[in-house]
Design a protein around this motif. Structure first.
Motif, PDB file in Angstrom:
ATOM      1  N   TYR A  50       4.317 -11.775  47.494  1.00  0.00           N
ATOM      2  CA  TYR A  50       4.243 -13.258  47.181  1.00  0.00           C
ATOM      3  C   TYR A  50       5.585 -13.589  46.598  1.00  0.00           C
ATOM      4  O   TYR A  50       5.832 -14.964  46.405  1.00  0.00           O
ATOM      5  N   VAL A  51       6.421 -12.624  46.264  1.00  0.00           N
ATOM      6  CA  VAL A  51       7.705 -13.258  45.518  1.00  0.00           C
ATOM      7  C   VAL A  51       8.762 -13.067  46.665  1.00  0.00           C
ATOM      8  O   VAL A  51       9.019 -11.954  47.054  1.00  0.00           O
ATOM      9  N   GLY A  52       9.540 -14.106  46.749  1.00  0.00           N
ATOM     10  CA  GLY A  52      10.463 -14.444  47.767  1.00  0.00           C
ATOM     11  C   GLY A  52      11.855 -13.795  47.603  1.00  0.00           C
ATOM     12  O   GLY A  52      12.056 -13.420  46.244  1.00  0.00           O
ATOM     13  N   THR A  53      12.721 -13.997  48.379  1.00  0.00           N
ATOM     14  CA  THR A  53      14.252 -13.291  48.597  1.00  0.00           C
ATOM     15  C   THR A  53      14.793 -13.962  47.205  1.00  0.00           C
ATOM     16  O   THR A  53      14.694 -15.236  46.710  1.00  0.00           O
ATOM     17  N   GLY A  54      15.418 -13.170  46.584  1.00  0.00           N
ATOM     18  CA  GLY A  54      16.166 -13.632  45.294  1.00  0.00           C
ATOM     19  C   GLY A  54      15.501 -13.674  44.065  1.00  0.00           C
ATOM     20  O   GLY A  54      15.715 -12.906  43.149  1.00  0.00           O
ATOM     21  N   PHE A  55      14.351 -14.100  44.295  1.00  0.00           N
ATOM     22  CA  PHE A  55      13.374 -14.066  43.026  1.00  0.00           C
ATOM     23  C   PHE A  55      12.776 -12.813  42.914  1.00  0.00           C
ATOM     24  O   PHE A  55      12.357 -12.094  41.881  1.00  0.00           O
ATOM     25  N   ARG A  56      12.494 -11.998  44.131  1.00  0.00           N
ATOM     26  CA  ARG A  56      12.069 -10.619  44.042  1.00  0.00           C
ATOM     27  C   ARG A  56      13.038  -9.649  43.153  1.00  0.00           C
ATOM     28  O   ARG A  56      12.555  -8.849  42.395  1.00  0.00           O
ATOM     29  N   GLY A  57      14.321  -9.923  43.425  1.00  0.00           N
ATOM     30  CA  GLY A  57      15.210  -9.112  42.737  1.00  0.00           C
ATOM     31  C   GLY A  57      15.078  -9.232  41.111  1.00  0.00           C
ATOM     32  O   GLY A  57      15.186  -8.439  40.419  1.00  0.00           O
ATOM     33  N   LEU A  58      15.011 -10.510  40.868  1.00  0.00           N
ATOM     34  CA  LEU A  58      14.828 -10.743  39.576  1.00  0.00           C
ATOM     35  C   LEU A  58      13.694 -10.504  38.768  1.00  0.00           C
ATOM     36  O   LEU A  58      13.698  -9.677  37.737  1.00  0.00           O
ATOM     37  N   ALA A  59      12.482 -10.474  39.636  1.00  0.00           N
ATOM     38  CA  ALA A  59      11.185  -9.944  39.060  1.00  0.00           C
ATOM     39  C   ALA A  59      11.152  -8.445  39.125  1.00  0.00           C
ATOM     40  O   ALA A  59      10.616  -8.096  38.108  1.00  0.00           O
ATOM     41  N   PHE A  60      11.640  -7.981  40.015  1.00  0.00           N
ATOM     42  CA  PHE A  60      11.838  -6.543  39.801  1.00  0.00           C
ATOM     43  C   PHE A  60      12.751  -5.741  38.929  1.00  0.00           C
ATOM     44  O   PHE A  60      12.488  -4.963  38.036  1.00  0.00           O
ATOM     45  N   ALA A  61      13.961  -6.745  38.601  1.00  0.00           N
ATOM     46  CA  ALA A  61      14.782  -6.397  37.484  1.00  0.00           C
ATOM     47  C   ALA A  61      14.003  -6.543  36.139  1.00  0.00           C
ATOM     48  O   ALA A  61      14.064  -5.638  35.178  1.00  0.00           O
ATOM     49  N   ALA A  62      12.946  -7.299  36.068  1.00  0.00           N
ATOM     50  CA  ALA A  62      12.016  -7.452  34.662  1.00  0.00           C
ATOM     51  C   ALA A  62      11.451  -6.060  34.744  1.00  0.00           C
ATOM     52  O   ALA A  62      11.010  -5.912  33.573  1.00  0.00           O
TER      53      ALA A  62
END
Length: 539
Positions: free
Chosen positions: A341-353
């Motif tokens: 459910y987390v889209g491109t770009g946001f997925r990188g930030l969420a995974f970084a978290a």
């Protein structure tokens, strides 16, 4: 590649790569020393005793929140719902207890480690035994479980091999923390906590928005979720109220994990007081404070963050449950949600978290394990007249050895269902007896070293006996029983030995400075009020 995994786009890799570069660069930069000056043990293990309250609070949360929460607690949220949030909300209250009653004594004693305090209050035997206990728990329970759950998330989200993911996380944590010690860990944690809270909230926001539909938004999604999964929003669970199926398809009673009112008045206090008040890799941040006032404010700041965390680490698991996620293990809930459910770009930030939470905890555990080995075991029993530079060198070697061993053991946890519960239960074999030793040593002047030693030695056998002889008793309740048995042992043995006399090493509580800080007092009332309101709302 796992069916739940979603390949990262180039933008996701760029965002994640920038995060890695910033953390490693910052860790190395803050680790620098002035030309001609070498790190001593205070620099490496206590960050030169220079941390302000906001760095203490940030580092406490970054060290505490890891895959254990993002993956493990979301997995428990998927199985049993919001009730698992008691570990977070009751921890906020516990932090106030530690700040007011425990910290003033610890800071007055000017200690490096928890076992060092035990020698000052009891004797060297208690120090050595507990130092060994903690080293084993850090390496074989804490480090291994964090590495496993972090590796599992990377396996599901990115399709990377579990073994390679575990090794990569271990290498990342080592890269920025091994040289700089606690200073590198604490100051990078300030950035880490911003990333993990921001990215975690982003995942929850996107998941709720998707659940409710674009017309209602995240708030509407949460309202709909509370209606559709109403049985997952009860904080207090009673016997037979919520049944769930584990990964093997066996139906279990959630009461065994969270036994009713015991989460408010029973065994959860044992778990929380041990974790926040006697645990080296947590309390070490407070020991590194500029002064008592900064230490207490730091714990209050951390408590406010704890109140926020269930929105980040529990609600996503409930969303995955309501969406009927096609997963086999509860601990796959958060990675599945992130991948779907987390889209491109946001997925990188969420995974970084998520990675921020993992590596900050790994770095903290490595540093604390090395602190205990170096200051409690090596300096006491191997080389008493050791130089400061050698202490730092030994600390680095031990930290590296701990992470290597944990990396080798971590893949063995793959057969477990809810790893969060595994951590709580098996840490609970040690915590009741150890907490009894600390509480009686801090606040009861008659406690003797032999009594403390018996309590320490019998903690694991007593806990194991209750587990296997009375399996019908929930493990939190077993912890409470073992705690009171340990207290009774200390009282009984101390009276037999000392005939009710005050022990020579007893702490004179009248001489302990408590620092009446109005800012801490106002913050404490706010925390208590919010916690009470949350339990009333979600009773």
């Amino acid at each position: 590649m796992d069916s739940a995994s979603v390949p990262f786009a180039a933008l996701d890799y760029i965002i994640f790569g920038v995060y890695l570069f910033i953390i490693i660069g910052l860790g190395l930069w803050v680790s620098r020393e002035k030309e001609g000056r070498q790190k001593d043990s205070s620099d490496y293990f206590l960050a030169s005793k220079s941390l302000p309250f906001w760095a203490i609070g940030s580092s406490l949360i970054a060290s505490n929140i890891s895959a254990e929460q993002f993956i493990g607690m979301s997995g428990s949220g998927f199985r049993v719902g919001l009730a698992i949030a008691s570990y977070e909300w009751m921890a906020a209250v516990t932090l106030l207890v530690i700040a007011y009653f425990f910290l003033p004594i610890y800071l007055e004693k000017e200690i490096f480690t928890m076992p060092q305090f035990l020698e000052q209050r009891y004797d060297g035997r208690v120090r050595m035994l507990l130092a060994i206990f903690w080293l084993l728990v850090y390496v074989f329970v804490n480090l291994t479980s964090v590495l496993y759950m972090g590796g599992l998330s990377m396996n599901i989200i990115m399709g990377l091999p579990l073994w390679g993911s575990i090794a990569g996380l271990a290498l990342f944590a080592t890269a920025y923390s091994l040289y700089g010690g606690l200073k590198a860990v604490a100051w990078t944690d300030v950035v880490q906590v911003v990333v993990l809270v921001g990215g975690g909230l982003l995942t929850t926001w996107v998941a709720l928005d998707a659940y409710g539909g674009s017309s209602t938004g995240p708030v509407g999604g949460l309202t709909q979720l509370m209606g559709d999964a109403s049985n997952r929003f009860n904080m207090i669970l009673f016997e037979g109220e919520l049944m769930y199926q584990n990964d093997e398809g066996v139906t279990q009673d959630a009461y065994q994990l969270l036994p009713g009112l015991s989460v408010l008045f029973g065994g959860l206090w044992v778990a929380n007081l041990f974790y926040w008040g006697c645990n080296q890799y947590i309390i070490q941040r407070a020991l590194a404070a500029k002064n008592l006032q900064e230490a207490k404010r730091g714990l209050a700041f951390a408590a406010y963050l704890k109140l926020l965390l269930p929105l980040i680490v529990v609600v996503p698991g409930i969303v995955a449950f309501a969406l009927d996620a096609p997963i086999q293990r509860g601990d796959e809930a958060y990675p599945w949600l992130l991948g779907q459910y987390v889209g491109t770009g946001f997925r990188g930030l969420a995974f970084a978290a998520l990675v921020a939470a993992i590596v900050s905890s790994l770095a903290s555990m490595m540093n604390s394990a090395s602190t205990i080995f170096t200051m409690d075991l090596y300096r006491n029993y191997v080389e008493e007249e050791v130089s400061e530079s050698k202490l730092v060198r030994i600390g680095r070697i031990v930290a590296l050895a701990c992470i290597v061993v944990a990396t080798l053991v971590a893949p063995q946890l793959a057969d477990l269902d809810q790893v969060f519960q595994y951590i709580q239960e098996y840490t609970g074999f040690v915590s009741p007896g150890v907490l009894a030793i600390f509480v009686m040593g801090l606040f009861w002047s008659k406690a003797t070293p032999n009594a403390a030693l018996v309590s320490a030695v019998l903690s694991i056998p007593l806990s194991a006996a209750f587990k296997f002889l009375t399996p019908e008793i929930a493990f939190l309740n077993r912890m409470l029983i073992v705690f009171f048995v340990s207290v009774a042992l200390i009282v009984g043995i101390s009276y037999v030995e000392n005939r009710g006399e005050t022990h020579p090493k007893a702490i004179d509580l009248d001489d302990v400075e408590h620092d009446s800080d109005p800012i801490f007092q106002v913050a404490a009332f706010g925390i208590l009020g919010i916690t009470a309101a949350l339990y009333v709302i979600f009773w």
